[in-house]
Write a protein that holds these residues in place. Structure first.
Motif, mmCIF file in Angstrom:
data_model
loop_
_atom_site.group_PDB
_atom_site.id
_atom_site.type_symbol
_atom_site.label_atom_id
_atom_site.label_comp_id
_atom_site.label_asym_id
_atom_site.label_seq_id
_atom_site.Cartn_x
_atom_site.Cartn_y
_atom_site.Cartn_z
ATOM 1 N N ASP A 185 106.857 19.705 -6.786
ATOM 2 C CA ASP A 185 107.101 19.107 -5.655
ATOM 3 C C ASP A 185 106.115 19.695 -4.562
ATOM 4 O O ASP A 185 106.494 20.009 -3.299
ATOM 5 C CB ASP A 185 108.572 19.325 -5.181
ATOM 6 N N ILE A 186 105.037 19.954 -4.965
ATOM 7 C CA ILE A 186 103.961 20.428 -3.955
ATOM 8 C C ILE A 186 103.662 19.108 -3.258
ATOM 9 O O ILE A 186 103.087 18.214 -3.451
ATOM 10 C CB ILE A 186 102.788 21.044 -4.678
ATOM 11 N N PRO A 187 103.829 19.353 -1.684
ATOM 12 C CA PRO A 187 103.470 17.913 -1.008
ATOM 13 C C PRO A 187 102.060 17.754 -0.560
ATOM 14 O O PRO A 187 101.405 17.859 0.463
ATOM 15 C CB PRO A 187 104.311 18.241 0.319
ATOM 16 N N VAL A 188 101.438 17.396 -1.827
ATOM 17 C CA VAL A 188 100.017 17.147 -1.609
ATOM 18 C C VAL A 188 99.584 15.778 -2.608
ATOM 19 O O VAL A 188 100.321 15.624 -3.526
ATOM 20 C CB VAL A 188 98.981 18.091 -2.193
ATOM 21 N N GLU A 189 98.696 15.097 -2.138
ATOM 22 C CA GLU A 189 98.266 13.713 -3.157
ATOM 23 C C GLU A 189 97.246 14.199 -3.630
ATOM 24 O O GLU A 189 96.040 14.502 -3.129
ATOM 25 C CB GLU A 189 98.053 12.776 -1.967
ATOM 26 N N ILE A 190 97.084 13.859 -4.879
ATOM 27 C CA ILE A 190 95.796 14.236 -5.981
ATOM 28 C C ILE A 190 95.125 13.051 -5.895
ATOM 29 O O ILE A 190 95.639 11.892 -6.277
ATOM 30 C CB ILE A 190 96.377 14.754 -7.421
ATOM 31 N N VAL A 191 93.825 13.033 -5.496
ATOM 32 C CA VAL A 191 93.018 11.857 -5.263
ATOM 33 C C VAL A 191 91.794 12.003 -6.407
ATOM 34 O O VAL A 191 90.764 12.858 -6.200
ATOM 35 C CB VAL A 191 92.478 11.702 -3.988
ATOM 36 N N PRO A 192 91.948 11.147 -7.400
ATOM 37 C CA PRO A 192 90.754 11.201 -8.362
ATOM 38 C C PRO A 192 89.636 10.364 -7.954
ATOM 39 O O PRO A 192 89.620 9.479 -7.343
ATOM 40 C CB PRO A 192 91.517 10.569 -9.533
ATOM 41 N N CYS A 193 88.598 10.934 -8.286
ATOM 42 C CA CYS A 193 87.111 10.662 -7.855
ATOM 43 C C CYS A 193 86.326 10.380 -9.091
ATOM 44 O O CYS A 193 86.075 11.072 -10.408
ATOM 45 C CB CYS A 193 86.339 11.368 -6.838
ATOM 46 N N ALA A 194 85.653 9.133 -9.039
ATOM 47 C CA ALA A 194 84.669 8.978 -10.487
ATOM 48 C C ALA A 194 83.487 9.973 -10.752
ATOM 49 O O ALA A 194 83.065 10.763 -9.910
ATOM 50 C CB ALA A 194 84.010 7.448 -10.126
ATOM 51 N N THR A 195 83.416 10.115 -12.036
ATOM 52 C CA THR A 195 82.243 10.951 -12.526
ATOM 53 C C THR A 195 80.857 10.636 -11.865
ATOM 54 O O THR A 195 80.714 9.440 -12.018
ATOM 55 C CB THR A 195 82.217 10.988 -14.000
ATOM 56 N N VAL A 196 79.950 11.531 -11.546
ATOM 57 C CA VAL A 196 78.737 11.229 -10.995
ATOM 58 C C VAL A 196 77.758 11.701 -12.215
ATOM 59 O O VAL A 196 77.932 12.812 -12.634
ATOM 60 C CB VAL A 196 78.467 12.091 -9.612
ATOM 61 N N ARG A 197 76.906 10.972 -12.475
ATOM 62 C CA ARG A 197 76.046 11.061 -13.472
ATOM 63 C C ARG A 197 74.611 10.964 -13.062
ATOM 64 O O ARG A 197 74.085 10.543 -11.994
ATOM 65 C CB ARG A 197 76.252 10.000 -14.591
ATOM 66 N N GLU A 198 73.624 11.643 -14.171
ATOM 67 C CA GLU A 198 72.351 11.579 -13.739
ATOM 68 C C GLU A 198 71.852 10.130 -14.279
ATOM 69 O O GLU A 198 72.562 9.348 -14.967
ATOM 70 C CB GLU A 198 71.530 12.490 -14.814
ATOM 71 N N ALA A 199 70.615 9.703 -14.081
ATOM 72 C CA ALA A 199 70.343 8.264 -14.356
ATOM 73 C C ALA A 199 70.247 8.082 -16.064
ATOM 74 O O ALA A 199 70.642 6.815 -16.300
ATOM 75 C CB ALA A 199 68.877 8.189 -14.041
ATOM 76 N N ASP A 200 70.165 8.965 -16.632
ATOM 77 C CA ASP A 200 70.342 8.934 -18.261
ATOM 78 C C ASP A 200 71.705 8.942 -18.681
ATOM 79 O O ASP A 200 71.864 9.054 -19.873
ATOM 80 C CB ASP A 200 69.457 9.780 -19.061
ATOM 81 N N GLY A 201 72.605 9.067 -17.813
ATOM 82 C CA GLY A 201 73.988 9.149 -18.147
ATOM 83 C C GLY A 201 74.693 10.475 -18.282
ATOM 84 O O GLY A 201 76.179 10.611 -18.491
ATOM 85 N N LEU A 202 74.003 11.618 -18.148
ATOM 86 C CA LEU A 202 74.522 12.841 -18.275
ATOM 87 C C LEU A 202 75.421 13.088 -17.196
ATOM 88 O O LEU A 202 74.891 13.156 -15.942
ATOM 89 C CB LEU A 202 73.572 13.901 -18.568
#
Length: 301
Positions: A185-202
């Motif tokens: 019950d920790i009063p915080v919203e967890i906000v997921p964010c998309a993975t950032v990749r290099e141009a080759d997918g890493l």
């Protein structure tokens, strides 16, 4: 306080005064700042990090700035989540460069707690989440998620943020933290964010700087093999066969082994043998001195 200690403290204070972004090192000072923001009716976001900031971290900061009036970035290299002492020793410490990267974005405070602010003398509490912490990285790194849960609990309580921003690149960690907040019950919203990749997918990681030129060239094969496996499963290939082929592709690209490559439910991480609901394909594989992890969405066609 000895003269040497006082001198060191004075030098640190002078350096902080010249930093590119306001720095807090004590929870009392941070809480006073947050209390002032609260009196002004402002919302607060936090981006927990271990420093060595790259574009992935900065994308979290941008998301926090878009969603909150004030943003705290935390920097603490947490010893309790490292299984390998060498990994802890070699983890990059780049506080000044990190502050310089944050300043142009408009982050409001960099919280760099002194060790005793997180683990004071006599500290005897461990926060543990069962279920979603099992398997995957939980098997390969015993105690890792206990360390993550303990420090995240401390940071969320110390910052008293409304929202906390975590990258999907560490997907199991995201699931663990989400469960932690819900259960306690920790009063915080967890906000997921998309993975950032290099141009080759890493997928971006602070540890990628330790890859040699040859290892860096081989590294994108992990994500490529995972994407191919998902395409095969969506086309009707059996999960076991698609994963076996992906393992062969990863090893053929130069990885000495694959620690795990598993299809799990997107919510809760239950193991899956058929792609019949929203899922994640998660992987970990060593390459040189670096342990690469990745995950991608694997929804049914």
């Amino acid at each position: 306080m000895t003269a040497v200690t006082a001198s060191a403290a004075e030098a640190r204070a002078a350096a902080d005064a010249d930093a590119a972004i306001p720095i807090q090192r004590r929870k009392a000072g941070l809480r006073a700042q947050v209390a002032q923001w609260r009196r002004e009716g402002l919302s607060v976001g936090v981006v927990p990090t271990m420093g060595a900031l790259h574009e992935g971290h900065l994308s979290l900061v941008r998301a926090a700035l878009a969603g909150c009036d004030r943003v705290i970035v935390t920097l603490f290299v947490n010893p309790k989540q490292f299984n390998d002492p060498k990994d802890l020793e070699n983890y990059p410490r780049t506080e000044r460069a990190d502050a310089e990267k944050l300043a142009p974005l408009g982050a409001h405070v960099l919280y760099v707690p002194e060790p005793e602010e997180i683990y004071p003398d006599g500290f005897a509490t461990t926060v543990s989440v069962e279920g979603v912490s099992g398997g995957l990285c939980g098997d390969g790194r015993p105690g890792h998620f206990d360390g993550v849960c303990t420090v995240v609990s401390k940071l969320l309580l110390q910052t008293a943020a409304d929202r906390a921003y975590f990258g999907e690149k560490d997907y199991q960690q995201l699931q663990v933290v989400t469960r932690l907040v819900r259960d306690l019950d920790i009063p915080v919203e967890i906000v997921p964010c998309a993975t950032v990749r290099e141009a080759d997918g890493l997928a971006l990681s602070s540890r990628n700087v330790r890859l040699t030129e040859g290892e860096r060239a081989a590294a994108p094969a992990l994500n490529a093999a995972m994407r191919h496996a998902v395409e095969e499963m969506r086309a009707g290939a059996p999960v076991a066969g698609a994963l076996a082929e992906a393992r062969r592709r990863i090893v053929a690209a130069g990885f000495p082994s694959v620690e795990y490559l598993e299809l799990r439910a997107a919510d809760g991480l239950a193991p899956m043998t058929a792609l019949d609901r929203p899922a994640r394909l998660l992987a970990a594989a060593p390459l040189g001195s670096v342990r690469l992890i990745d995950n991608i969405a694997a929804d049914p066609a």
